[in-house]
Design an enzyme around this catalytic site. Sequence first.
Site, short mmCIF file in Angstrom:
data_model
loop_
_atom_site.label_atom_id
_atom_site.label_comp_id
_atom_site.label_asym_id
_atom_site.label_seq_id
_atom_site.Cartn_x
_atom_site.Cartn_y
_atom_site.Cartn_z
N GLY A 46 -17.75 45.51 19.66
CA GLY A 46 -17.60 46.46 18.58
C GLY A 46 -16.41 47.35 18.87
N GLN A 51 -10.93 54.80 18.00
CA GLN A 51 -10.53 54.29 19.32
C GLN A 51 -9.08 53.81 19.36
OE1 GLN A 51 -14.31 51.74 19.72
NE2 GLN A 51 -13.81 52.24 21.84
N CYS A 89 -17.92 50.92 27.22
CA CYS A 89 -17.08 51.25 26.07
C CYS A 89 -15.63 50.95 26.41
CB CYS A 89 -17.25 52.73 25.74
SG CYS A 89 -16.27 53.27 24.33
N LEU A 90 -14.91 50.36 25.45
CA LEU A 90 -13.49 50.04 25.67
C LEU A 90 -12.68 51.31 25.97
CD1 LEU A 90 -12.99 47.44 22.78
CD2 LEU A 90 -13.39 46.96 25.20
N HIS A 131 -23.90 52.88 18.68
CA HIS A 131 -22.77 53.23 19.56
C HIS A 131 -21.49 53.41 18.74
CE1 HIS A 131 -20.39 52.49 23.46
NE2 HIS A 131 -19.47 52.44 22.52
N GLU A 132 -21.21 52.47 17.83
CA GLU A 132 -19.95 52.53 17.08
C GLU A 132 -19.95 53.68 16.08
OE1 GLU A 132 -17.56 50.95 18.25
OE2 GLU A 132 -18.73 49.55 19.47
N HIS A 135 -18.98 56.91 17.54
CA HIS A 135 -17.53 57.13 17.69
C HIS A 135 -16.97 57.86 16.48
CE1 HIS A 135 -16.22 55.13 21.34
NE2 HIS A 135 -16.88 54.03 21.06
#
Length: 154
Positions: A46, A51, A89-90, A131-132, A135
């Site tokens: 995701g 981000q 997380c990225l 999670h997304e 963000h």
Amino acid sequence: MILDILKNPDPQLRAVAAEVSLEEIKKLQPLLSDLKETMIASDGVGIAAPQVGVGKRIIIVDMQGQPTAFINPMIIGRSLRKVNGEEGCLSVPGIYGIVKRHKAVRMHALNEEGQPVELNLKDLPAIIFQHEIDHLDGVLFIDRVIRYTGTSKL
Ligand code: ZN
């Protein structure tokens, strides 16, 4: 085009993203494909627009191997039951930890054609959406982590 992923503590990761208007969706198609490409290249499940430094309410989620865009996603129903799962997380590379999330959620969004979609999600997909969507509100999983594990990755 593969975009640069912002890393914590970049302040852009902490901003609340803006709603996308219907008229905007057509113009955003190149961004949607760049986000998908960036998610795949980073081996993620995701990614959220903030981000890559775009403050708009857009997420991409791997739906059974198919990167899929959701615009203005909103959780509209939550199970009482919660589960602990390991997340990474990225934007927080190399750090993993256990987060408590709703086991199942109902989500409303627009698809990339601007049509409304509603999905019932449970287990891993439910966790990815929570999670997304966090963000988009400037929230990172490390804000919710119960215990760091630092080992495997989601
Ligand atoms: Zn993340």
